[in-house]
Scaffold this motif. Structure first.
Motif, PDB file in Angstrom:
ATOM      1  N   PRO A 342     -10.684   4.322   2.309  1.00  0.00           N
ATOM      2  CA  PRO A 342     -12.141   4.524   2.268  1.00  0.00           C
ATOM      3  C   PRO A 342     -12.697   5.228   1.032  1.00  0.00           C
ATOM      4  O   PRO A 342     -13.913   5.268   0.842  1.00  0.00           O
ATOM      5  CB  PRO A 342     -12.397   5.380   3.519  1.00  0.00           C
ATOM      6  CG  PRO A 342     -11.118   6.116   3.739  1.00  0.00           C
ATOM      7  CD  PRO A 342     -10.034   5.202   3.290  1.00  0.00           C
ATOM      8  N   LEU A 343     -11.844   5.780   0.193  1.00  0.00           N
ATOM      9  CA  LEU A 343     -12.343   6.533  -0.962  1.00  0.00           C
ATOM     10  C   LEU A 343     -12.409   5.636  -2.190  1.00  0.00           C
ATOM     11  O   LEU A 343     -11.473   4.883  -2.471  1.00  0.00           O
ATOM     12  CB  LEU A 343     -11.423   7.725  -1.228  1.00  0.00           C
ATOM     13  CG  LEU A 343     -11.865   8.687  -2.334  1.00  0.00           C
ATOM     14  CD1 LEU A 343     -13.175   9.367  -1.971  1.00  0.00           C
ATOM     15  CD2 LEU A 343     -10.765   9.737  -2.589  1.00  0.00           C
ATOM     16  N   TRP A 370      -3.012  10.175   2.549  1.00  0.00           N
ATOM     17  CA  TRP A 370      -3.666   9.423   3.644  1.00  0.00           C
ATOM     18  C   TRP A 370      -2.651   8.544   4.377  1.00  0.00           C
ATOM     19  O   TRP A 370      -2.636   8.494   5.608  1.00  0.00           O
ATOM     20  CB  TRP A 370      -4.796   8.603   3.031  1.00  0.00           C
ATOM     21  CG  TRP A 370      -5.566   7.725   3.955  1.00  0.00           C
ATOM     22  CD1 TRP A 370      -6.406   8.103   4.960  1.00  0.00           C
ATOM     23  CD2 TRP A 370      -5.615   6.289   3.929  1.00  0.00           C
ATOM     24  NE1 TRP A 370      -6.962   7.020   5.564  1.00  0.00           N
ATOM     25  CE2 TRP A 370      -6.498   5.895   4.950  1.00  0.00           C
ATOM     26  CE3 TRP A 370      -5.007   5.327   3.127  1.00  0.00           C
ATOM     27  CZ2 TRP A 370      -6.785   4.539   5.199  1.00  0.00           C
ATOM     28  CZ3 TRP A 370      -5.297   3.999   3.368  1.00  0.00           C
ATOM     29  CH2 TRP A 370      -6.168   3.607   4.395  1.00  0.00           C
ATOM     30  N   SER A 378     -12.656   9.486   7.728  1.00  0.00           N
ATOM     31  CA  SER A 378     -13.383   9.921   6.541  1.00  0.00           C
ATOM     32  C   SER A 378     -13.488  11.437   6.436  1.00  0.00           C
ATOM     33  O   SER A 378     -13.521  11.996   5.332  1.00  0.00           O
ATOM     34  CB  SER A 378     -14.790   9.313   6.546  1.00  0.00           C
ATOM     35  OG  SER A 378     -15.476   9.644   7.743  1.00  0.00           O
TER      36      SER A 378
END
Length: 394
Positions: A342-343, A370, A378
């Motif tokens: 997600p980053l 992660w 998140s």
């Protein structure tokens, strides 16, 4: 064994009825795998037809009926008709004029039995009338099919001498349909195994992968090595690797994982990327098959420590291969879809970090954490970013 195909669903396809009307029922017969599998109640996908008509007459008759055709094998009498429910290859009856073990020179014929005589096995020489669905059996194929017997038409050595690939085809069909081995066929395959060296690598590879893709080819592969056939095409496969294939097949079944021919080929090789590369080149594997074989060869005991992380880094298919090959549990990866990281780099730049290598290093560090933590959400990603920024001094 029934002498009619009346219960076979594929015979009810409207496209086949249209083709029959176009060519005339007395000029056409369904032949080969569709007939054989229809008698066994096995699902049929491809349908082949044989005809007394010459290719030009087939094309003309189909055109009059509004059926599109393509001359896909016109040199050998094959025309493909495009029907609403799938293509059908239609081949004019043939007889062999000359053979050299790799290819045949053929002449067109008008006799169904003569056409049947040039086919490899009795169970593949069954012809079905397109309207009555009555089976014409010229060489005892119905009895062989009922008995689970794969038998060459005529003398095995002579048939193999005509086309050396029939050695591998025999083992594939024997694995799929045979209850018992044919001693004459096995002896002929062993005696003529060396002739496989003269075949194109693509043909050999296609047959080998087709065999490995069957539900349980382990006993056949072991027998091929014992009889000196397997060493001709895959000398790397020694007894410990054949035993590994047996364990892999058992693991696939126990964990409910669909068999895969390339994975099974990997089991027959030592866990060496260099060997995998050499075999892939020799067998002329596709680019994707080569990559998968090499990735499987890079397996190690550590792969079992984090199956999901392995699947994220290498794709689930490769991870399943490697886990099964080392005897680990791969069932949890069935249907598993890797999450999206997600980053994004822009989020780091927005925190005042200059775009470039430093941003990439931070991304890689957070992604590694992660993965190790099992792909948290998140909120945890935000914490990791704060920790990495604080640790970097920015």
């Amino acid at each position: 064994m029934l002498k009619f195909l009346r219960d076979a669903d594929w015979t009810k396809r409207e496209g086949l009825a249209q083709l029959t009307r176009a060519l005339g029922p007395e000029n056409l017969r369904w032949v080969g795998g569709a007939v054989r599998d229809g008698l066994l109640g096995v699902p049929v996908h491809d349908v082949d037809g044989a005809t007394t008509l010459l290719p030009a007459a087939v094309i003309a008759a189909c055109a009059r009926a509004g059926i599109r055709t393509a001359p896909t094998g016109i040199a050998h009498g094959t025309v493909t008709a495009t029907l609403a429910d799938g293509p059908v290859e239609i081949t004019t009856l043939r007889r062999d004029v000359a053979t050299d073990g790799r290819r045949a020179t053929v002449a067109f014929a008008s006799d169904w039995c003569e056409d049947a005589a040039r086919r490899d096995f009795t169970i593949n020489a069954l012809y079905a009338h397109p309207e009555t669905l009555e089976i014409a059996d010229y060489f005892g194929g119905l009895a062989d099919l009922a008995a689970g017997r794969v038998r060459f038409i005529g003398e095995a050595r002579a048939r193999i001498a005509e086309d050396h690939l029939r050695i591998l085809r025999y083992y594939r069909f024997q694995t799929r349909f045979g209850a018992d081995c044919d001693a004459q066929a096995e002896d002929a395959c062993a005696e003529l195994a060396h002739t496989l060296k003269g075949l194109s690598r693509e043909r050999v590879c296609a047959e080998l992968l087709a065999l490995l893709g069957l539900p349980d080819p382990h006993a056949t592969i072991a027998r091929m090595r014992e009889r000196g056939v397997l060493p001709v095409i895959l000398p790397e496969a020694c007894p410990p690797h054949i035993a590994a294939l047996g364990r892999l097949i058992a693991a696939e079944a126990a964990q409910g994982i669909v068999p895969d021919a390339v994975r099974r080929l990997a089991a027959l090789l030592p866990p060496s990327p260099e060997v995998a590369e050499a075999v892939a080149a020799r067998l002329r594997l596709s680019k994707s098959q080569r990559a998968r074989l090499v990735a499987a060869a890079e397996r190690g005991a550590g792969d079992a420590a984090d199956p999901a992380g392995l699947a994220y880094r290498l794709t689930p298919a490769v991870a399943i291969d490697r886990l099964l090959l080392i005897g680990a549990d791969a069932a949890r990866l069935k249907g598993w879809e890797p999450p999206l990281f997600p980053l994004k780099g822009g989020q780091i730049v927005a925190r005042g970090i200059t775009a470039g290598p430093h941003v990439a290093r931070i991304l890689q560090a957070i992604e590694s954490r992660w993965i190790a933590e099992g792909f948290p959400g998140s909120e945890r990603i935000a914490q990791m970013l704060e920790e990495e920024l604080a640790g970097s001094g920015d």
